[in-house]
Design a protein around this motif. Structure first.
Motif, PDB file in Angstrom:
ATOM      1  N   ALA A   1     127.292   8.264  22.743  1.00 25.23           N
ATOM      2  CA  ALA A   1     126.434   9.437  22.483  1.00 25.23           C
ATOM      3  C   ALA A   1     124.709   8.899  22.548  1.00 25.23           C
ATOM      4  CB  ALA A   1     126.604  10.192  21.107  1.00 25.23           C
ATOM      5  N   MET A   2     124.451   8.017  22.069  1.00 21.32           N
ATOM      6  CA  MET A   2     122.894   7.540  22.562  1.00 21.32           C
ATOM      7  C   MET A   2     122.536   7.079  24.005  1.00 21.32           C
ATOM      8  SD  MET A   2     121.326   7.932  18.924  1.00 21.32           S
ATOM      9  CE  MET A   2     122.438   9.639  19.017  1.00 21.32           C
ATOM     10  N   VAL A   3     124.185   6.729  24.478  1.00 21.35           N
ATOM     11  CA  VAL A   3     123.506   6.175  25.797  1.00 21.35           C
ATOM     12  C   VAL A   3     123.302   7.651  27.155  1.00 21.35           C
ATOM     13  CG1 VAL A   3     124.769   4.746  27.680  1.00 21.35           C
ATOM     14  CG2 VAL A   3     124.571   4.045  25.130  1.00 21.35           C
ATOM     15  N   VAL A   4     124.489   8.147  26.376  1.00 19.03           N
ATOM     16  CA  VAL A   4     124.213   9.486  27.231  1.00 19.03           C
ATOM     17  C   VAL A   4     123.124  10.801  26.874  1.00 19.03           C
ATOM     18  CG1 VAL A   4     125.572  11.679  27.360  1.00 19.03           C
ATOM     19  CG2 VAL A   4     126.857   9.440  27.253  1.00 19.03           C
ATOM     20  N   THR A   5     122.326  10.323  25.601  1.00 18.37           N
ATOM     21  CA  THR A   5     121.262  11.351  25.225  1.00 18.37           C
ATOM     22  C   THR A   5     120.685  10.378  26.065  1.00 18.37           C
ATOM     23  OG1 THR A   5     122.575  12.225  23.077  1.00 18.37           O
ATOM     24  CG2 THR A   5     119.930  11.774  23.127  1.00 18.37           C
TER      25      THR A   5
ATOM     26  N   ASP B   1     109.328  12.001  23.734  1.00 14.69           N
ATOM     27  CA  ASP B   1     109.201  10.302  24.122  1.00 14.69           C
ATOM     28  C   ASP B   1     109.415   9.386  22.914  1.00 14.69           C
ATOM     29  OD1 ASP B   1     108.073  10.484  26.697  1.00 14.69           O
ATOM     30  OD2 ASP B   1     106.530  11.204  26.417  1.00 14.69           O
ATOM     31  N   LEU B   2     108.849  10.330  21.828  1.00 17.10           N
ATOM     32  CA  LEU B   2     109.261  10.295  20.027  1.00 17.10           C
ATOM     33  C   LEU B   2     110.765   9.126  20.260  1.00 17.10           C
ATOM     34  CD1 LEU B   2     107.879   8.781  17.657  1.00 17.10           C
ATOM     35  CD2 LEU B   2     108.524  11.392  16.689  1.00 17.10           C
ATOM     36  N   ILE B   3     111.907  10.636  20.840  1.00 17.07           N
ATOM     37  CA  ILE B   3     113.176  10.326  20.369  1.00 17.07           C
ATOM     38  C   ILE B   3     113.492   9.116  21.281  1.00 17.07           C
ATOM     39  CG2 ILE B   3     115.544  11.522  20.438  1.00 17.07           C
ATOM     40  CD1 ILE B   3     114.035  12.197  18.347  1.00 17.07           C
ATOM     41  N   ARG B   4     112.755   8.331  22.676  1.00 20.09           N
ATOM     42  CA  ARG B   4     113.296   7.425  23.532  1.00 20.09           C
ATOM     43  C   ARG B   4     112.702   6.908  23.146  1.00 20.09           C
ATOM     44  NH1 ARG B   4     111.334   9.275  29.152  1.00 20.09           N
ATOM     45  NH2 ARG B   4     113.101   7.318  29.839  1.00 20.09           N
ATOM     46  N   ARG B   5     111.521   7.043  22.070  1.00 24.74           N
ATOM     47  CA  ARG B   5     111.430   5.389  21.618  1.00 24.74           C
ATOM     48  C   ARG B   5     111.966   5.134  20.887  1.00 24.74           C
ATOM     49  NH1 ARG B   5     106.224   7.113  22.006  1.00 24.74           N
ATOM     50  NH2 ARG B   5     105.722   7.694  20.244  1.00 24.74           N
TER      51      ARG B   5
ATOM     52  N   ALA C   1     120.109  14.936  13.976  1.00 23.63           N
ATOM     53  CA  ALA C   1     119.518  16.193  13.256  1.00 23.63           C
ATOM     54  C   ALA C   1     118.394  16.170  14.548  1.00 23.63           C
ATOM     55  CB  ALA C   1     119.278  16.123  12.421  1.00 23.63           C
ATOM     56  N   GLU C   2     117.544  15.176  14.193  1.00 23.60           N
ATOM     57  CA  GLU C   2     116.014  14.901  15.460  1.00 23.60           C
ATOM     58  C   GLU C   2     116.716  15.492  17.013  1.00 23.60           C
ATOM     59  OE1 GLU C   2     113.777  11.393  14.439  1.00 23.60           O
ATOM     60  OE2 GLU C   2     114.693  11.248  12.115  1.00 23.60           O
ATOM     61  N   ILE C   3     117.464  14.612  17.743  1.00 16.16           N
ATOM     62  CA  ILE C   3     117.737  14.950  18.903  1.00 16.16           C
ATOM     63  C   ILE C   3     118.467  16.449  19.043  1.00 16.16           C
ATOM     64  CG2 ILE C   3     119.318  14.282  20.272  1.00 16.16           C
ATOM     65  CD1 ILE C   3     120.026  11.974  19.168  1.00 16.16           C
ATOM     66  N   ALA C   4     119.083  17.168  17.997  1.00 19.93           N
ATOM     67  CA  ALA C   4     119.392  18.807  18.017  1.00 19.93           C
ATOM     68  C   ALA C   4     117.909  19.226  18.471  1.00 19.93           C
ATOM     69  CB  ALA C   4     119.788  18.788  17.140  1.00 19.93           C
TER      70      ALA C   4
END
Length: 450
Positions: free
Chosen positions: A113-117, A180-184, A233-236
Motif C-alpha cells: 500500500a505504501m509503495v503503490v501510494t 510532499d510531507l506525506i512522501r517525505r 489517516a494522514e494519506i486519506a
C-alpha cells in the motif's frame, strides 16, 4: 477492480494514477516487498545471497495469474498468502525456505500500500505542479482583468480574474505541501511479523527492517504500525484536501461558464463538451468531470478514518476494510487532478463579458465604496452604519443606469460627494484594494517552491 477498462473508467479513472493503483501494480508492489525482503535478509546475513538472488528473479507480476490470486485470497482472507505460495513454488527448491522469512501477510499488503501510494503520489504531484504553473500564468496575465466578486452567489465588490486564479493556486500549493510531507515522512515500510516483534528473525530484525526500508525507498518506522493507522489517516486526509482544492476550482469554473455569466469557457477538441440531445450545448466538460471525480473523496476518506480502530496487535477486519477505499481514493483523486489539468489547458477567459457583467447592476456592486468614502469625507458626521443604510436606500431607488444620479440627489450623500466624485467611486478598477499585492505574494510563494 481489474486493470481492464470499465464503463466509467474513462470519466472517473482518468489520468496516470489509475494504472498505478490497479491490480497488477498491487501485485508488483507485493513482489517488490518480497524481493527486497530477501535481499535485506541476505545483507544482514540471515539467508544465503544465492537464495536472495533466486527469490528476486521470480518477482515479476506478469508471471502471476492475478485472477487466480484473487480467487485463492478467500482461503486466508487476503491475497498475500496465495502470492507467497505461488512465489515459493517458482523459486529454486534450495531457496524456497527463505521466501517471506520473518514477515506476515499484513507486512506484505501494508508495505505494498505504501509503495503503490508513493508511485501514485509521484504522478499526482506532477499533474498538480502542471495545474499550479497554469494557474500562476493566469494570475499574472489577468492581474488587471476586473470582474465581479461574488458573495453568496450575488455580485459583490470587484476583484480581478488574476486574484481569483491566485486563490485557486493557493489551494493547489497547499495540497502539494501536504503531499510532499506525506512522501517525505509518512510512507513507511511495514515489517513486524506475527505480532510486531520480529521474533522469528531473532537478532536480525532491526537490521533487516532498516535495509528493507532503504531498498524500497520508504521511511523506516520507529516500530511496526500494524494497529497504529495514523499513516493511513494522514494519506486519506491529504487526498481529501487535494480533492477539495480541485472541487473548489472546478465549481467556480462551471459557475463562471454558465450561459448567463459566460466569463470563461473551455475550448476543447471537436466534439468535447457536447450534449446527447441539445446541439447548442458547449459544456465545460473537463471541469464537470474534475468536480465529479473529486466528489467521490469525502465518503472514501470517512471510510478510511472509521476503519482506524485496530484492536490488539493485529486487527480482525479493520485492516481489510482499508484496501478498496484507499485504491478508490487514490484513483478518484488522480482523476480529479487529471481533469483539472485538462480544464485549465482548455480554459478561455473573456474579459469583455466580465466587464459587461460588472456594469449590469449600474454600479451597485460598488455601493460599499461609496459608503466608505462618505464616512471618510464627512469626518465622522455620518457613521459607517448610517452611511451604509443611506447608500442602500439609494440602491433600491435607482434604476439600471442612474445610481450615480440618485446618490448625488440624496440630501446627505450629495452634501459630501458631488456627481463627479460619485462616478469615480463607481468605477470598479478603483476599488481593488490590495489585489495586486496579494497576487504578487501568491506568485512569489509559488516561485519560491520551484
Amino acid at each position: 477492480m481489474s486493470d481492464g477498462h470499465g464503463l466509467f473508467d474513462g470519466v472517473l479513472a482518468a489520468g496516470p494514477v489509475a494504472e498505478l493503483v490497479g491490480d497488477r501494480a498491487w501485485v508488483q508492489a507485493m513482489l517488490d516487498f518480497e524481493g527486497a525482503l530477501a535481499s535485506a535478509a541476505a545483507a544482514a546475513g540471515a539467508i544465503p545471497d544465492e537464495a536472495a538472488v533466486a527469490i528476486e528473479s521470480c518477482c515479476r507480476a506478469e508471471d502471476y495469474d492475478i485472477g487466480a490470486l484473487g480467487a485463492d485470497a478467500v482461503r486466508i482472507g487476503n491475497p498475500a498468502g496465495p502470492l507467497v505460495r505461488a512465489l515459493t513454488e517458482r523459486v529454486a527448491p534450495e531457496a524456497a525456505a527463505y521466501v517471506h522469512l520473518g514477515a506476515t501477510s499484513q507486512d506484505v499488503i501494508d508495505t505494498a500500500a505504501m509503495v503503490v501510494t508513493a508511485r501514485a503520489l509521484a504522478a499526482l504531484h506532477a499533474d498538480l505542479r502542471t495545474c499550479a504553473t497554469r494557474l500562476a500564468q493566469l494570475a499574472e496575465e489577468h492581474a488587471g482583468t476586473v470582474m465581479a466578486g461574488r458573495s453568496l452567489l450575488q455580485q459583490a465588490p470587484p476583484v480581478t480574474f488574476g486574484r481569483t486564479a491566485a486563490g485557486w493556486l493557493g489551494g493547489i500549493v497547499a495540497a502539494l505541501d501536504r503531499i510532499d510531507l506525506i512522501r517525505r515522512e509518512r510512507l513507511a515500510v511495514q515489517f513486524g511479523g506475527a505480532v510486531g516483534t520480529l521474533s522469528s528473525l531473532r537478532g536480525n530484525g532491526i537490521p533487516v527492517l532498516s535495509e528493507l526500508a532503504r531498498r524500497l525507498g520508504l521511511v523506516e518506522p520507529v516500530l511496526p504500525w500494524h494497529t497504529e493507522r495514523s499513516r493511513i489517516a494522514e494519506i486519506a486526509g491529504t487526498l481529501g484536501q487535494t480533492c477539495g482544492a480541485v472541487a473548489k476550482i472546478a465549481r467556480d469554473i462551471t459557475l463562471l461558464a454558465q450561459t448567463e455569466i459566460g466569463e470563461v469557457s473551455e475550448q476543447g477538441p471537436p466534439g468535447s463538451g457536447g450534449s446527447s440531445t441539445m446541439p447548442h450545448k458547449r459544456n465545460p466538460v473537463a471541469a464537470v468531470l474534475a468536480a465529479g471525480s473529486a466528489a467521490q473523496a469525502p465518503g472514501l476518506v470517512a471510510t478510511l478514518l472509521s476503519a482506524g480502530a485496530h484492536e490488539h496487535q493485529r486487527a480482525a477486519g479493520s485492516w481489510h476494510a482499508e484496501w478498496r477505499p484507499l485504491v478508490e481514493l487514490l484513483r478518484s483523486t488522480g482523476s480529479s487532478v487529471h481533469w483539472l489539468r485538462v480544464c485549465l489547458e482548455r480554459l478561455q477567459v473573456d474579459p469583455q463579458r466580465m466587464r459587461v457583467n460588472l456594469d449590469s447592476t449600474g454600479g451597485q456592486l460598488l455601493a460599499e465604496h461609496v459608503a466608505i468614502e462618505l464616512t471618510s469625507v464627512s469626518h465622522g458626521a455620518v457613521g459607517r452604519q448610517e452611511a451604509s443604510d443611506l447608500v442602500a436606500v439609494c440602491c433600491r431607488a435607482a434604476g439600471p443606469d442612474d445610481l450615480a444620479d440618485v446618490l448625488a440627489a440624496d440630501a446627505v450623500v450629495g452634501k459630501f460627494l458631488n456627481r463627479k466624485r460619485i462616478g469615480e467611486l463607481l468605477e470598479p478598477a478603483g476599488y481593488l484594494g490590495s489585489t495586486d499585492e496579494f497576487i504578487r505574494r501568491a506568485l512569489n510563494d509559488w516561485q519560491s517552491r520551484l
